[in-house]
Design a protein around this motif. Structure first.
Motif, PDB file in Angstrom:
ATOM      1  N   PHE A 228       0.756  -1.224  -0.058  1.00  0.00           N
ATOM      2  CA  PHE A 228       0.063   0.182   0.287  1.00  0.00           C
ATOM      3  C   PHE A 228       0.760   1.385   0.354  1.00  0.00           C
ATOM      4  O   PHE A 228       0.238   2.160  -0.365  1.00  0.00           O
ATOM      5  CB  PHE A 228      -0.422   0.155   0.979  1.00  0.00           C
ATOM      6  CG  PHE A 228      -2.124  -0.643   1.059  1.00  0.00           C
ATOM      7  CD1 PHE A 228      -3.326  -0.314  -0.226  1.00  0.00           C
ATOM      8  CD2 PHE A 228      -2.463  -2.394   1.248  1.00  0.00           C
ATOM      9  CE1 PHE A 228      -4.349  -1.258   0.260  1.00  0.00           C
ATOM     10  CE2 PHE A 228      -3.228  -3.341   1.069  1.00  0.00           C
ATOM     11  CZ  PHE A 228      -4.197  -2.258   0.514  1.00  0.00           C
TER      12      PHE A 228
ATOM     13  N   ARG B 210      -8.230  -6.167   2.081  1.00  0.00           N
ATOM     14  CA  ARG B 210      -9.325  -5.607   2.794  1.00  0.00           C
ATOM     15  C   ARG B 210      -9.851  -5.422   3.737  1.00  0.00           C
ATOM     16  O   ARG B 210     -10.171  -4.317   5.080  1.00  0.00           O
ATOM     17  CB  ARG B 210     -10.748  -5.813   1.721  1.00  0.00           C
ATOM     18  CG  ARG B 210     -11.077  -5.231   0.477  1.00  0.00           C
ATOM     19  CD  ARG B 210     -12.294  -5.756  -0.132  1.00  0.00           C
ATOM     20  NE  ARG B 210     -13.021  -6.995   0.078  1.00  0.00           N
ATOM     21  CZ  ARG B 210     -12.378  -7.596  -0.443  1.00  0.00           C
ATOM     22  NH1 ARG B 210     -12.202  -8.016  -1.381  1.00  0.00           N
ATOM     23  NH2 ARG B 210     -13.673  -9.300  -0.276  1.00  0.00           N
TER      24      ARG B 210
ATOM     25  N   TRP C 277      -6.616  -3.423   5.379  1.00  0.00           N
ATOM     26  CA  TRP C 277      -6.788  -2.247   4.759  1.00  0.00           C
ATOM     27  C   TRP C 277      -7.814  -0.765   6.222  1.00  0.00           C
ATOM     28  O   TRP C 277      -7.673  -0.605   5.548  1.00  0.00           O
ATOM     29  CB  TRP C 277      -7.175  -1.643   3.391  1.00  0.00           C
ATOM     30  CG  TRP C 277      -7.698  -0.305   3.217  1.00  0.00           C
ATOM     31  CD1 TRP C 277      -8.951  -0.309   3.141  1.00  0.00           C
ATOM     32  CD2 TRP C 277      -7.132   1.013   2.936  1.00  0.00           C
ATOM     33  NE1 TRP C 277      -9.247   1.822   2.883  1.00  0.00           N
ATOM     34  CE2 TRP C 277      -7.475   2.277   2.798  1.00  0.00           C
ATOM     35  CE3 TRP C 277      -5.230   0.763   2.893  1.00  0.00           C
ATOM     36  CZ2 TRP C 277      -7.015   3.486   2.540  1.00  0.00           C
ATOM     37  CZ3 TRP C 277      -4.950   1.762   2.688  1.00  0.00           C
ATOM     38  CH2 TRP C 277      -5.099   3.124   2.502  1.00  0.00           C
TER      39      TRP C 277
ATOM     40  N   LYS D 284      -5.795   1.717   7.469  1.00  0.00           N
ATOM     41  CA  LYS D 284      -6.297   2.841   6.307  1.00  0.00           C
ATOM     42  C   LYS D 284      -5.307   4.241   7.314  1.00  0.00           C
ATOM     43  O   LYS D 284      -5.310   4.859   6.221  1.00  0.00           O
ATOM     44  CB  LYS D 284      -7.324   3.147   5.945  1.00  0.00           C
ATOM     45  CG  LYS D 284      -8.587   2.882   7.158  1.00  0.00           C
ATOM     46  CD  LYS D 284     -10.090   2.735   5.918  1.00  0.00           C
ATOM     47  CE  LYS D 284     -10.986   3.377   7.065  1.00  0.00           C
ATOM     48  NZ  LYS D 284     -12.469   3.408   7.018  1.00  0.00           N
TER      49      LYS D 284
ATOM     50  N   GLN E 164      -6.911   7.010   1.029  1.00  0.00           N
ATOM     51  CA  GLN E 164      -8.074   6.721   1.480  1.00  0.00           C
ATOM     52  C   GLN E 164      -9.202   7.014   0.262  1.00  0.00           C
ATOM     53  O   GLN E 164      -9.891   5.633   0.317  1.00  0.00           O
ATOM     54  CB  GLN E 164      -8.406   7.626   3.025  1.00  0.00           C
ATOM     55  CG  GLN E 164      -7.216   6.894   4.029  1.00  0.00           C
ATOM     56  CD  GLN E 164      -7.476   7.870   5.241  1.00  0.00           C
ATOM     57  OE1 GLN E 164      -8.503   8.254   4.952  1.00  0.00           O
ATOM     58  NE2 GLN E 164      -6.741   7.798   6.292  1.00  0.00           N
TER      59      GLN E 164
ATOM     60  N   VAL F 241      -8.787   3.852  -2.112  1.00  0.00           N
ATOM     61  CA  VAL F 241      -9.555   3.000  -1.864  1.00  0.00           C
ATOM     62  C   VAL F 241     -10.982   2.441  -1.572  1.00  0.00           C
ATOM     63  O   VAL F 241     -11.117   1.289  -2.065  1.00  0.00           O
ATOM     64  CB  VAL F 241      -8.630   2.339  -1.171  1.00  0.00           C
ATOM     65  CG1 VAL F 241      -9.365   1.019  -0.111  1.00  0.00           C
ATOM     66  CG2 VAL F 241      -7.031   1.801  -0.763  1.00  0.00           C
TER      67      VAL F 241
END
Length: 150
Positions: free
Chosen positions: A98, A126, A129, A133, A141, A144
């Protein structure tokens, strides 16, 4: 020669000096703009290389260590199935992934967007994340969020 003629010559000399100064400044601005454009191109190449290096680093790690690769693939499928130690490894690998994507976002790298879409296609990524995040900047952010809504 009278004072009026001397004053006219002085004004003419002043006007010529102003014109020469303006031409000089125009040349300097043109050169400066050219240097800025060259620097921007070099910066884009440097950022692209940095992104590629980050992605290659993740690939090298996975290629060189079968145990880490197994943790990566297992974590992509279901992060909650990992042990605490495996979760730490997986979390580090996702951070690399990421972080590279965030750099790619800055230069609008299509290659990075493809990689990010693929990564987010996995439930474990996910899940990771959602937990991490807050470590990333708002544009990342938002991106995504857009990619996971689709």
């Amino acid at each position: 020669m009278n004072w009026d003629a001397i004053g006219a010559l002085a004004e003419l000399a002043g006007a010529v000096a102003v014109i020469i100064t303006l031409v000089y400044l125009a040349v300097q601005i043109r050169q400066s703009s050219s240097l800025v454009a060259q620097n921007n191109k070099l910066l884009d190449v440097s950022v692209a290389n940095s992104i590629r290096d980050a992605q290659n680093e993740l690939s090298r790690i996975l290629a060189c260590d079968q145990t880490v690769a197994e943790v990566f693939w297992k974590g992509l499928a279901d992060r909650s199935s990992l042990s605490d130690g495996e979760k730490q490894q997986f979390d580090s690998l996702m951070y690399l992934q990421f972080s590279a994507a965030q750099q790619g976002l800055a230069v609008e790298s299509e290659e990075t967007m493809i990689s990010l879409r693929w990564t987010l296609g996995n439930a474990g990524a996910r899940h990771w994340w959602e937990e991490y995040k807050s470590l990333f900047k708002t544009p990342m952010q938002k991106l995504v969020q857009e990619l996971t809504v689709v």
